[in-house]
Enzyme design. Sequence first.
Site, short mmCIF file in Angstrom:
data_model
loop_
_atom_site.label_atom_id
_atom_site.label_comp_id
_atom_site.label_asym_id
_atom_site.label_seq_id
_atom_site.Cartn_x
_atom_site.Cartn_y
_atom_site.Cartn_z
N ASP A 72 0.82 -1.21 0.00
CA ASP A 72 0.00 0.00 0.00
C ASP A 72 0.86 1.26 0.00
OD1 ASP A 72 0.96 -0.42 2.57
OD2 ASP A 72 -0.98 -0.97 3.39
N ASP A 141 -7.30 -2.85 14.07
CA ASP A 141 -8.67 -3.25 13.74
C ASP A 141 -8.69 -4.49 12.84
OD1 ASP A 141 -7.73 -2.24 11.37
OD2 ASP A 141 -9.14 -0.57 11.24
N HIS A 143 -7.03 -5.04 10.11
CA HIS A 143 -6.89 -4.86 8.66
C HIS A 143 -5.60 -5.47 8.15
CE1 HIS A 143 -4.96 -0.66 9.43
NE2 HIS A 143 -4.01 -1.44 8.99
N GLU A 148 -9.59 -1.95 5.32
CA GLU A 148 -10.22 -1.58 6.58
C GLU A 148 -11.50 -2.38 6.82
OE1 GLU A 148 -8.51 0.00 8.46
OE2 GLU A 148 -7.90 1.99 7.85
N1 GLP Z 1 -1.01 -0.18 6.01
C1 GLP Z 1 -0.20 -0.55 7.11
C2 GLP Z 1 -0.43 -2.01 7.38
O1 GLP Z 1 0.03 -2.77 6.29
C3 GLP Z 1 0.30 -2.41 8.65
O2 GLP Z 1 0.11 -3.77 8.88
C4 GLP Z 1 -0.21 -1.57 9.78
C5 GLP Z 1 0.36 -1.96 11.11
O3 GLP Z 1 1.44 -1.19 11.47
P1 GLP Z 1 2.32 -1.51 12.73
O4 GLP Z 1 3.06 -2.74 12.38
O5 GLP Z 1 3.20 -0.31 12.86
O6 GLP Z 1 1.42 -1.70 13.87
O7 GLP Z 1 0.12 -0.23 9.48
C6 GLP Z 1 -0.48 0.30 8.33
O8 GLP Z 1 -1.83 0.44 8.56
#
Ligand code: GLP
Length: 381
Positions: A72, A141, A143, A148
């Site tokens: 993403d 959440d 995702h 989402e």
């Molecule tokens: N789009 C990314 C996700 O791909 C990732 O999994 C998430 C979790 O991030 P973290 O690992 O910092 O909790 O962050 C963002 O939302």
Amino acid sequence: MRLIIRDGEDSASLYVANYIVERIKYFAPTPENPFVLGLPTGSSPLGVYRILVDRYKTGEISFENVVTFNMDEYIGIPRDHPQSYHTFMWQSFFSHVNIHPRNVHILDGNAPNLEAECIRYEAQIKAAGGIDLFLAGIGEDGHIAFNEPGSSLASRTRVKTLAYDTVLANSRFFDNDVSQVPKMALTVGVQTVLEAREVVVVVLGARKAPALQHCIEEGVSHMWTLSSLQLHPHPLIVCDEDATLELKVKTVKYFKSIERVALTQGFEQILPTTLRTSTSTALKKPPLPPPTIITLPNGDTSTPPESASESEDSPAIFAPQPVKSRLLRASSPAAEYPLRVSRSASPELDLIPDRMAERIIGGEALRGRLTPTPGTSRTGV
Ligand SMILES: N[C@@H]1[C@@H](O)[C@H](O)[C@@H](COP(=O)(O)O)O[C@@H]1O
């Protein structure tokens, strides 16, 4: 579903990094048959990237013939913004290994036509032969990528509005200022992830515990999009103890016992390597014909998404196969379940006829008050 539980972040990251190294080495990628790796951002994969860089520096692994696709990217912040996922990936990983820049694919959140960018990305993944291993993290959440809660489980790469929870969670990277966090992103879809031959998810910390619980112990739900992995043939989640805090003791013991029993039997808790990945180019999808260029209504050009007719034809399961569920293959439900009646040009009449009135004695008076028959008018009802 395989769940590997390690004591802490470091040991969980080590497991995942070792796993990826093993997959790439066994695959023995070549320029003609590269290993296609899907990659995430966020803090969760940082430890994995660090170890992969170390392994590269000690000469244990090469990324010469690895092609990557990131999950993403934010929309609307400059590519060289400190928090863009471009910057993140080059700083955390790509700059430190021998990957060819031409083999790196990251969605362009500043593309003049974002929808065309998403279509192009899907076409690039297909042209690369599909993703061999998609590494992922998860949001609080539940995702996966930026899919989402409420995302279609058949979704593909697209523009996505971020949930407030995600904006809030990611504000830690933007001086804790919610107003600075982009509210939209480009993301691969749930279906894009599920079509990878293998999906490996790293889940770290207590704040991910509710999401992990929903995804492991509850049913498949679009409100916790990681749960869609229950429909994948080869999903692996690697977590630390903190992330298991909301799981039942029984669940934790069960998954730990599976791993223990497998080890005492002399094999890892994985499928035989020969079944998982092949070095044979014959097992890769054949190269696609040159893409057809289509002109979008606004005059931009792009390549169309491929139809859902492929991937039914491999009788032998030599390598992890894409999900074949009819539901999850439905890139267009309308095309998947065509109406048997001819569709009316009028949106008002573009409904499935309900002939219930014909079955009701004296139902003549009701006819027309139920769903209209195409070709008839509702006038006078
Ligand atoms: N789009 C990314 C996700 O791909 C990732 O999994 C998430 C979790 O991030 P973290 O690992 O910092 O909790 O962050 C963002 O939302």
